[in-house]
Design a protein around this motif. Structure first.
Motif, PDB file in Angstrom:
ATOM      1  N   UNK A   1      15.154 -69.238 -11.199  1.00  0.00           N
ATOM      2  CA  UNK A   1      15.503 -68.404 -12.291  1.00  0.00           C
ATOM      3  C   UNK A   1      16.775 -69.776 -12.925  1.00  0.00           C
ATOM      4  N   UNK A   2      17.756 -69.978 -12.058  1.00  0.00           N
ATOM      5  CA  UNK A   2      18.621 -70.516 -12.519  1.00  0.00           C
ATOM      6  C   UNK A   2      18.126 -71.898 -13.095  1.00  0.00           C
ATOM      7  N   UNK A   3      17.400 -72.766 -12.205  1.00  0.00           N
ATOM      8  CA  UNK A   3      17.138 -74.030 -12.514  1.00  0.00           C
ATOM      9  C   UNK A   3      16.089 -74.167 -13.634  1.00  0.00           C
ATOM     10  N   UNK A   4      15.393 -73.092 -14.000  1.00  0.00           N
ATOM     11  CA  UNK A   4      14.483 -72.909 -15.353  1.00  0.00           C
ATOM     12  C   UNK A   4      15.421 -72.588 -16.434  1.00  0.00           C
ATOM     13  N   UNK A   5      16.307 -71.798 -16.211  1.00  0.00           N
ATOM     14  CA  UNK A   5      17.212 -71.379 -17.157  1.00  0.00           C
ATOM     15  C   UNK A   5      18.023 -72.588 -17.682  1.00  0.00           C
ATOM     16  N   UNK A   6      18.438 -73.604 -16.879  1.00  0.00           N
ATOM     17  CA  UNK A   6      19.407 -74.619 -17.434  1.00  0.00           C
ATOM     18  C   UNK A   6      18.691 -75.551 -18.089  1.00  0.00           C
TER      19      UNK A   6
ATOM     20  N   UNK B   1      10.728 -72.104 -19.215  1.00  0.00           N
ATOM     21  CA  UNK B   1      10.804 -70.717 -19.706  1.00  0.00           C
ATOM     22  C   UNK B   1       9.934 -69.820 -18.721  1.00  0.00           C
ATOM     23  N   UNK B   2       8.873 -70.158 -18.320  1.00  0.00           N
ATOM     24  CA  UNK B   2       8.079 -69.659 -17.488  1.00  0.00           C
ATOM     25  C   UNK B   2       8.926 -69.433 -16.101  1.00  0.00           C
ATOM     26  N   UNK B   3       9.394 -70.721 -15.796  1.00  0.00           N
ATOM     27  CA  UNK B   3       9.995 -70.700 -14.307  1.00  0.00           C
ATOM     28  C   UNK B   3      11.243 -69.569 -14.423  1.00  0.00           C
ATOM     29  N   UNK B   4      12.024 -69.640 -15.526  1.00  0.00           N
ATOM     30  CA  UNK B   4      12.993 -68.816 -15.507  1.00  0.00           C
ATOM     31  C   UNK B   4      12.543 -67.174 -15.568  1.00  0.00           C
ATOM     32  N   UNK B   5      11.685 -66.829 -16.339  1.00  0.00           N
ATOM     33  CA  UNK B   5      10.921 -65.516 -16.393  1.00  0.00           C
ATOM     34  C   UNK B   5      10.609 -65.083 -14.841  1.00  0.00           C
ATOM     35  N   UNK B   6       9.840 -66.099 -14.314  1.00  0.00           N
ATOM     36  CA  UNK B   6       9.144 -65.618 -12.892  1.00  0.00           C
ATOM     37  C   UNK B   6      10.335 -65.756 -12.184  1.00  0.00           C
ATOM     38  N   UNK B   7      11.140 -66.242 -12.013  1.00  0.00           N
ATOM     39  CA  UNK B   7      12.590 -66.133 -11.211  1.00  0.00           C
ATOM     40  C   UNK B   7      13.198 -65.156 -11.326  1.00  0.00           C
ATOM     41  N   UNK B   8      13.354 -64.523 -12.645  1.00  0.00           N
ATOM     42  CA  UNK B   8      14.061 -63.221 -12.909  1.00  0.00           C
ATOM     43  C   UNK B   8      13.217 -62.258 -12.718  1.00  0.00           C
ATOM     44  N   UNK B   9      11.824 -62.188 -12.710  1.00  0.00           N
ATOM     45  CA  UNK B   9      10.931 -61.213 -12.195  1.00  0.00           C
ATOM     46  C   UNK B   9      11.310 -60.856 -10.666  1.00  0.00           C
ATOM     47  N   UNK B  10      11.160 -61.944  -9.987  1.00  0.00           N
ATOM     48  CA  UNK B  10      11.676 -61.879  -8.516  1.00  0.00           C
ATOM     49  C   UNK B  10      13.123 -61.240  -8.342  1.00  0.00           C
ATOM     50  N   UNK B  11      13.795 -61.502  -9.051  1.00  0.00           N
ATOM     51  CA  UNK B  11      15.285 -61.165  -8.968  1.00  0.00           C
ATOM     52  C   UNK B  11      15.050 -59.609  -9.190  1.00  0.00           C
ATOM     53  N   UNK B  12      14.360 -59.342 -10.108  1.00  0.00           N
ATOM     54  CA  UNK B  12      14.395 -57.786 -10.765  1.00  0.00           C
ATOM     55  C   UNK B  12      13.675 -56.937  -9.533  1.00  0.00           C
ATOM     56  N   UNK B  13      12.507 -57.595  -9.329  1.00  0.00           N
ATOM     57  CA  UNK B  13      11.850 -56.942  -8.217  1.00  0.00           C
ATOM     58  C   UNK B  13      12.761 -56.597  -6.903  1.00  0.00           C
ATOM     59  N   UNK B  14      13.476 -57.467  -6.672  1.00  0.00           N
ATOM     60  CA  UNK B  14      14.398 -57.518  -5.339  1.00  0.00           C
ATOM     61  C   UNK B  14      15.495 -56.377  -5.830  1.00  0.00           C
ATOM     62  N   UNK B  15      16.094 -56.385  -6.932  1.00  0.00           N
ATOM     63  CA  UNK B  15      16.953 -55.384  -7.273  1.00  0.00           C
ATOM     64  C   UNK B  15      16.507 -54.085  -7.440  1.00  0.00           C
TER      65      UNK B  15
END
Ligand code: HEM
Ligand code: SF4
Ligand code: SF4
Lengths: 575, 235
Positions: free
Chosen positions: B55-60, B99-113
């Motif tokens: 998420x973070x690297x994608x976002x940067x 963008x895809x990396x960031x979204x995928x990362x966020x999806x993992x983080x959300x799933x985890x949340x």
């Protein structure tokens, strides 16, 4: 009380030029006396970590060794990457240099999770009183303090206490594994096993790797007394220090998102009082005092090539406060005179530098730890007695120390990076002292050859005995009150505040019902981003009024009348 | 209709900016203790070690793309000889991947949340506001990027970017934004919502990026006096 000065054995301090002198409040624990009662852990917890978010944090813990320790297997630095390593002769944190640390900010690959500590729990006590009348006795089921769910208790902070769990569990001890790697097979069955207790706090290292890996510069070493602290207002929760400390003595408060660690009870130390763990130690085995050291030698000493030379290298950093040159250099470095005199009377210095019976814990981590240990002779004595020998006969003892390789090598794995020489020397001194004093107790003639055999004379032998066996409160704790020093290198230091009293932080006043004994509502408990301090202030008022007028018996040394026991007389003076 | 556009693209950005700056200053002043990542790694590490960096690297990377796309006028890249086609292909491929990396990362983080009980229990009200907005910003942005793939599609560098730069000249070019397709407008609105929430959520941790660490000596010494004085001042 004053004690006659010893012959001083610090080498080099006379010959090598003295650099910047710094003072360190250091501790020595005499392991032979620890009965493993965990009083120190509990009083420490009640003082510092009885808040939600720090349920699993034990600034002081007592481990049974052999054993896995807390957190499990924390000594395995191949896995946790704590401390320093040498890279082309230079020191770098084992977990990598600055750039690598920053690249790993988003997830720290070496961070232990709660599984490596344990999942803190409470019990459904309420069911005991609220269960309807029936034939079955109501039970209080365990409940996780992390997520509020029912939980199974499978591990705790001292699960393998007293070798609990047996050989299968103990085999995971990293020190044992290291011994096995070099071909020592250790028997762990109860009949053959040896054991002792190892109380551990933060080492307040001279070369602290927790400080080195903190990206925000929130951790710092105080120049006046060497205490290593976390500035709660500067900590941003990057949780690098947790993995960076090889002793795993920084804990992450999972409620506040900040690191917390043993403070060496600095408010007490500043007032000249011992830490809570020392004060309450049942075995009276802890010593606190000043060590003067040459800060300019630390870097080189921590970087010596051979791990087994680190113990000697650290000894070489210490300065002899009886040496007038040292005293002068110390005062030039801004250390007040009463600190220098306190250093002369320091029981810690006597045990470390004079008698050489205290050893550092895991010097191979290269952090230059400052809580040292007198290794336990009891495993040897017990082994002898078990075989029907006289455990205090000098001939038996000296022979046994040499013959009982296993405890010896295990202790060397803890204290001298595997070099049995210094451990053997320390144990022989202790053994000689036992035999020497037994003769005196039995009314026999003093046997000065016993003292000479371990490099002491009769006078020093008896002094060492007094310090180890009889020393009173004010001889065990020689702590001058605080002063204000100068930052050695102004660039290296920041000057922001050290606020301990944020919401849920270490200085927070206890919220009624918010300690970890009470189960907080699990969802949404971190609500209220921002502006939380106001609520905190209210609570502060509350707690303040509840404790006002109470007498703090922890501060009482057992002599005279504790302060505040009686109400003030009119006119403001204490009765 | 025109009034609405003036409000959205001429007034709202300044309100959000004021809230962002003022809110952050207020938070820093009164809740410095709250400036933390509120890391949840202690509870769960495996998923975080995938999702966090992704998420973070994608976002940067995405942020870098925004700096280039929004701040560098098309005229400049033209003069540097970067062809329009090449630029957009690049933006599509690199920007899309980031963008895809960031979204995928966020999806993992959300799933985890949502799925890891301890992490869920440690989720605050502000988190619950931020995660949907963050996800929506990313999805809208990704859709906008994808829509740029079609031939003859909207060139945001002649519309949205012009508006964005005009904001800083204190002369908002409302017309430039009014003509933009709906996804772009949505993306900009959601981004403003995110910036509005920023000071009051865990996102403040981005301000704390510890770049000074690269230049600092390893061991930090501090005098007791400096901390004691600061503490007296703070209370
Ligand atoms: C500027 C540098 C940044 C750094 C160094 C950084 C670092 C971190 C760290 C260490 C965490 C905690 C992970 C954990 O242990 O639980 C985190 C979480 C998070 N960060 Fe960042 N971050 C940065 C910028 C940003 C930005 C710009 C955003 C969003 C706009 C962002 C959004 C998040 C979110 C949503 C989380 C929560 C993840 C979760 O636990 O679900 N970060 N960040
Ligand atoms: S023992 Fe204490 S001072 Fe040493 S590295 Fe660990 S936390 Fe830091
Ligand atoms: S209080 Fe003293 S004797 Fe008891 S466990 Fe702690 S160090 Fe050992």
């Amino acid at each position: 009380m004053t004690r006659t000065p010893h012959k001083h054995s610090e080498r080099r301090s006379g010959s090598a030029p003295i650099g910047r002198v710094m003072a360190q409040v250091a501790m020595v624990m005499n392991l032979d006396k620890c009965i493993g009662c965990h009083t120190c852990s509990v009083t420490c917890k009640q003082t510092w970590t009885n808040r939600a978010g720090t349920e699993y944090a034990w600034f002081n813990n007592v481990e049974t060794r052999p054993g896995q320790g807390y957190p499990r297997g924390h000594e395995d630095q191949d896995r946790w990457k704590g401390g320093w390593r040498l890279k082309h002769g230079r020191l770098v944190p084992r977990s990598g240099g600055r750039a690598r640390r920053l690249a790993r900010l988003f997830a720290n690959p070496e961070l232990p999770t709660l599984d490596d500590y344990y999942e803190p729990w409470t019990y459904d006590y309420e069911t005991l009183t609220s269960a309807p009348l029936g034939d079955d006795v109501p039970t209080a089921r365990p409940r996780s303090l992390i997520n509020g769910a029912e939980t199974e208790i499978t591990w705790g902070p001292n699960w393998d206490d007293d070798l609990g769990g047996g050989p299968a569990r103990l085999a995971a001890d990293p020190v044992l594994k290291q011994l096995e790697r070099v071909g020592q097979k250790v028997r762990l069955e109860y009949e053959q096993a040896f054991m002792f207790y190892l109380p551990r706090i933060c080492e307040h290292c001279l070369n602290p790797s927790c400080v080195a890996v903190c990206p925000s510069g929130a951790l710092y070493k105080r120049i006046e007394d060497g205490i290593v602290l976390v500035d709660q207002d500067r900590c941003r929760g990057w949780r690098m220090c947790v993995s960076g400390c090889p002793y795993k003595k920084v804990y992450f408060n999972h409620r506040t998102g900040k690191a917390e660690k043993c403070t060496l009870c600095y408010p007490r130390i500043e007032a000249g009082e011992p830490t809570v763990c020392s004060e309450t130690c049942v075995g009276r085995l802890r010593y606190l005092g000043i060590m003067l050291y040459d800060a300019d030698r630390v870097g080189r000493a921590a970087a010596v090539e051979d791990e087994q030379e680190l113990y000697e290298a650290q000894l070489d950093c210490f300065l002899d406060p009886h040496d007038p040159e040292v005293a002068r250099a110390a005062e030039e470095s801004g250390i007040p005179h009463d600190w220098v005199t306190a250093a002369r009377r320091s029981p810690v210095r006597a045990l470390i530098s004079d008698y050489r019976i205290a050893l550092p814990l895991h010097p191979e981590y290269r952090t230059m730890p400052m809580v040292w240990y007198v290794p336990p002779l009891s495993p040897v004595v017990e082994a002898l007695s078990k075989d029907g020998h006289d455990g205090e006969d000098p001939a038996n003892l000296f022979g046994a120390i040499d013959a009982l390789r296993i405890p010896l090598e295990y202790l060397a794995g803890l204290f001298t990076a595997g070099d049995t020489g210094p451990v053997e020397a320390a144990l022989c001194r202790l053994a000689a002292m036992r035999s020497y004093m037994r003769r005196i107790n039995l009314g026999q003639e003093r046997d000065c050859s016993l003292a000479a055999a371990v490099g002491l004379d009769a006078e020093r032998m008896e002094e060492m005995y007094r310090l180890l066996a009889l020393a009173k409160y004010e001889e065990r704790y020689v702590i001058p009150t605080s002063y204000t020093g100068q930052v050695p290198d102004p660039d290296a230091a920041a000057d922001t505040g050290c606020g301990l009293d944020g919401e849920g932080g270490p200085g927070m006043y206890e919220r009624p019902g918010e300690t970890f004994h009470a189960l907080a509502p699990a969802v949404g408990r971190q609500d209220g981003e921002g502006g939380e301090n106001e609520a905190d202030e209210e609570d502060g008022e509350l707690a303040g009024s509840a404790t006002r007028g109470r007498v703090n018996l922890l501060n009482w040394d057992g002599r005279g009348r504790p302060a505040g026991l009686f109400p003030r007389r009119r006119g403001g003076e204490r009765a | 209709m025109n009034h609405l556009h003036i409000a959205l693209w001429g007034v709202l950005p300044y309100l959000v900016l004021a809230l962002f700056v003022g809110g952050s200053a207020w938070r820093y002043r009164y809740d410095r203790f709250g400036f933390t990542t509120r890391s949840s790694q202690l509870y769960e590490s495996r998923l975080l070690r995938v999702g966090g960096p992704l998420f973070h690297y994608g976002l940067f990377l995405v942020l870098g793309g925004h700096v280039v796309g929004l701040l560098i006028p098309e005229g400049l890249t033209d003069r540097l000889g970067v062809s329009e086609g090449f630029y957009h292909l690049n933006a599509l491929l690199v920007g899309g991947a980031a963008g895809l990396a960031a979204v995928a990362g966020l999806a993992v983080l959300l799933w985890r949340r949502l799925r890891v009980r301890a992490v869920r229990a440690a989720t605050s009200r502000s988190d619950r506001a931020v995660y949907p907005v963050l996800l929506a910003v990313l999805l809208a942005g990704l859709t906008a990027t994808a829509s740029g793939a079609a031939a003859g599609s909207y060139d945001y560098r002649l519309g949205v970017s012009v508006w964005f730069r005009s904001l800083f000249l204190l002369d908002p070019d409302v017309a430039a934004m009014r003509g933009a397709p709906l996804v772009y407008q949505l993306h900009a609105l959601l981004a403003m919502a995110l910036f509005g929430l920023w000071p009051f959520s865990r996102l403040v941790h981005a301000f704390a990026a510890p770049l000074g660490y690269l230049a600092r000596p390893y061991i930090v010494y501090r005098s007791r006096a400096s901390s004691a004085a600061a503490q007296r001042g703070a209370r």
